[in-house]
Design a protein around this motif. Structure first.
Motif, PDB file in Angstrom:
ATOM      1  N   LEU A  60      34.228  82.608  29.361  1.00 39.71           N
ATOM      2  CA  LEU A  60      33.028  81.775  29.259  1.00 39.71           C
ATOM      3  C   LEU A  60      32.816  80.975  30.535  1.00 39.71           C
ATOM      4  N   VAL A  61      33.905  80.445  31.082  1.00 45.32           N
ATOM      5  CA  VAL A  61      33.816  79.654  32.312  1.00 45.32           C
ATOM      6  C   VAL A  61      33.373  80.538  33.473  1.00 45.32           C
ATOM      7  N   LEU A  62      34.001  81.710  33.597  1.00 48.61           N
ATOM      8  CA  LEU A  62      33.668  82.620  34.693  1.00 48.61           C
ATOM      9  C   LEU A  62      32.213  83.069  34.609  1.00 48.61           C
ATOM     10  N   ASN A  63      31.767  83.391  33.411  1.00 50.31           N
ATOM     11  CA  ASN A  63      30.381  83.836  33.270  1.00 50.31           C
ATOM     12  C   ASN A  63      29.402  82.696  33.502  1.00 50.31           C
ATOM     13  N   PHE A  64      29.780  81.486  33.108  1.00 44.40           N
ATOM     14  CA  PHE A  64      28.925  80.326  33.366  1.00 44.40           C
ATOM     15  C   PHE A  64      28.698  80.156  34.869  1.00 44.40           C
ATOM     16  N   ILE A  65      29.762  80.336  35.648  1.00 44.09           N
ATOM     17  CA  ILE A  65      29.648  80.214  37.110  1.00 44.09           C
ATOM     18  C   ILE A  65      28.754  81.321  37.661  1.00 44.09           C
ATOM     19  N   ILE A  66      29.000  82.561  37.215  1.00 45.28           N
ATOM     20  CA  ILE A  66      28.220  83.703  37.705  1.00 45.28           C
ATOM     21  C   ILE A  66      26.738  83.540  37.393  1.00 45.28           C
ATOM     22  N   VAL A  67      26.447  83.189  36.138  1.00 42.20           N
ATOM     23  CA  VAL A  67      25.048  83.068  35.722  1.00 42.20           C
ATOM     24  C   VAL A  67      24.384  81.855  36.364  1.00 42.20           C
ATOM     25  N   SER A  68      25.128  80.748  36.514  1.00 37.75           N
ATOM     26  CA  SER A  68      24.561  79.532  37.105  1.00 37.75           C
ATOM     27  C   SER A  68      24.109  79.758  38.537  1.00 37.75           C
ATOM     28  N   PHE A  69      24.889  80.535  39.295  1.00 37.61           N
ATOM     29  CA  PHE A  69      24.542  80.759  40.698  1.00 37.61           C
ATOM     30  C   PHE A  69      23.543  81.899  40.878  1.00 37.61           C
ATOM     31  N   GLY A  70      23.385  82.746  39.838  1.00 37.47           N
ATOM     32  CA  GLY A  70      22.519  83.902  40.027  1.00 37.47           C
ATOM     33  C   GLY A  70      21.358  84.006  39.072  1.00 37.47           C
ATOM     34  N   HIS A  71      21.157  83.013  38.207  1.00 32.90           N
ATOM     35  CA  HIS A  71      20.107  83.114  37.194  1.00 32.90           C
ATOM     36  C   HIS A  71      18.717  83.125  37.823  1.00 32.90           C
ATOM     37  N   LYS A  72      17.873  84.034  37.323  1.00 35.39           N
ATOM     38  CA  LYS A  72      16.476  84.089  37.751  1.00 35.39           C
ATOM     39  C   LYS A  72      15.589  84.112  36.519  1.00 35.39           C
ATOM     40  N   ARG A  73      14.590  83.246  36.526  1.00 34.78           N
ATOM     41  CA  ARG A  73      13.671  83.272  35.397  1.00 34.78           C
ATOM     42  C   ARG A  73      12.736  84.469  35.533  1.00 34.78           C
ATOM     43  N   ALA A  74      12.062  84.788  34.446  1.00 33.15           N
ATOM     44  CA  ALA A  74      11.177  85.959  34.432  1.00 33.15           C
ATOM     45  C   ALA A  74       9.977  85.714  35.348  1.00 33.15           C
TER      46      ALA A  74
END
Length: 408
Positions: A60-74
């Motif tokens: 969960l922590v690792l994915n939170f970091i990955i998604v936080s730095f790479g999230h793009k809205r539609a």
């Protein structure tokens, strides 16, 4: 001043020691790959520390970091409309290429992202950009599935998510809504997403009412089996970034909700030793000495311990379930599968999974294209933009797009 210089030099030396790993000479952009691997290793170690301290599950922590730095809205572009919705309760991101007057109906591609069944998202930069370019270049509708992840769910929930959302998309009224030609629909995915794509297509093609609804499958460095963690590519690339063998095995254990105490035993194939009866019938389907070319097998020997740990398969029988390991499917299932594209990379533990699946499909009479990259590494196809722009990433993506364009 002198002390500061000594400290700075020491820190630089330590950083260089952490970043540097020996790589084969044919790897593309080696220093860039070392940097990428160092960032990923560092993030994993931070996640493991947080897990050890009891502050959160490491995945969960690792994915939170990955998604936080790479999230793009539609975010739609002039050529591609992007929307977030759900198909029968499963979140999806839809990318709709513009329809020209000469082609009123578009191609449809169901895309399943990688990440060890536990990481990444259809909404992070790498997959968002891949699907936007795919929709634009192929004038297609891309359905990128946001399936649920470990540790919130485990096998077979991920398979169920992709099956349910695909079933929804293939309804005539939904295809009509998105102006998709029902005779031109493909399923595709990379890494663990390739695993889910292969499992999905196998399930569909065992049902005569669904068999004709998927025209082709395109699998990008897919993970396809957990019977043997000592194929030549697992031995050759055991410590190659960005997916070393011990990390892949940990993903398997997490996905199947097993004990991490089994990892070391799995590394040496103790789960499928010669005295484990459950594995006996399946070894013939994964005899890599006959499925792989001699150019690959000549320097390696099979690892088959005489005795092992039968408790592993008792607690994780899913290791040999064809829904988790599509490479182990019976030949009578394989003969019904559609035209297939499989992309493999030389510097990847999963190279032989893809090559063996191509061989088994070909033997079953399936039209297969095996697209191998000698300088490729696991995950390279999504790394095409700065600062993680790899030349082989661009070439693999272009080759994948070209095959889809010519065959879908």
């Amino acid at each position: 001043m002198r002390a500061s210089c000594v400290l700075f030099t020491t820190l630089v030396a330590l950083a260089a020691y952490y970043v540097y790993i020996p790589l084969p000479g044919s790897v593309t952009d080696p220093w860039k790959l070392m940097m990428l691997d160092a960032v990923f290793r560092g993030t994993q170690q931070v996640s493991n520390l947080i897990h050890f301290l009891g502050l959160g599950h490491h995945m969960l922590v690792l994915n939170f970091i990955i998604v936080s730095f790479g999230h793009k809205r539609a975010w739609s572009t002039a050529q591609v409309k992007v929307t977030d919705t759900d198909f029968d309760g499963v979140e999806v991101r839809v990318f709709e290429g513009s329809t020209g007057p000469e082609e009123p109906l578009k191609r449809g591609i169901i895309y399943i992202h990688g990440g060890g069944w536990a990481l990444a998202s259809a909404k992070i930069k790498y997959y968002d950009e891949l699907c936007i370019v795919m929709a634009e270049e192929l004038n297609a509708v891309i359905i990128s599935i946001e399936y649920r992840l470990v540790p919130k769910v485990f096998f077979p929930a991920q398979v169920e998510d992709v099956v349910r959302s695909t079933n929804y998309f293939l309804q005539p009224e939904v295809l009509k809504k998105y102006s998709v030609d029902p005779s031109r629909v493909a399923v595709s995915g990379d890494s663990a997403g390739g695993n889910l794509a292969a499992a999905l297509v196998q399930q569909f093609h065992q049902d005569p009412s669904l068999r004709s609804k998927i025209k082709l499958q395109a699998l990008v460095y897919p993970v396809l089996q957990a019977l043997d963690f000592n194929t030549p590519s697992y031995q050759q690339n055991a410590n190659t970034p960005i997916l070393p063998r011990h990390v892949m095995i940990k993903y398997w254990v997490e996905y199947l909700q097993g004990s991490q105490d089994f990892v070391e035993a799995l590394i040496v194939n103790n789960h499928t030793s010669l005295d484990v009866e459950e594995a006996t019938a399946l070894r013939a389907r994964l005899n890599w000495t006959s499925l792989l070319p001699t150019s690959i097998t000549r320097d390696y020997k099979p690892v088959q311990p005489a005795s092992g740990n039968a408790r592993i398969l008792q607690e994780m029988p899913q290791l040999l379930d064809v829904r988790s390991a599509p490479l182990l499917a019976d030949q009578k299932v394989l003969r019904h599968l559609p035209k297939t594209y499989i992309l493999t990379c030389e510097h990847d533990i999963l190279r032989d999974d893809g090559i063996m699946y191509a061989k088994r499909l070909e033997s079953a009479g399936v039209d297969v294209t095996l697209d191998h990259f000698e300088d490729g590494f696991h995950g390279c196809m999504i790394f095409t933009s700065w600062p993680t722009d790899f030349s082989v990433g661009i070439r693999t993506r272009n080759s994948y797009f070209k095959w889809l364009d010519q065959n879908l």
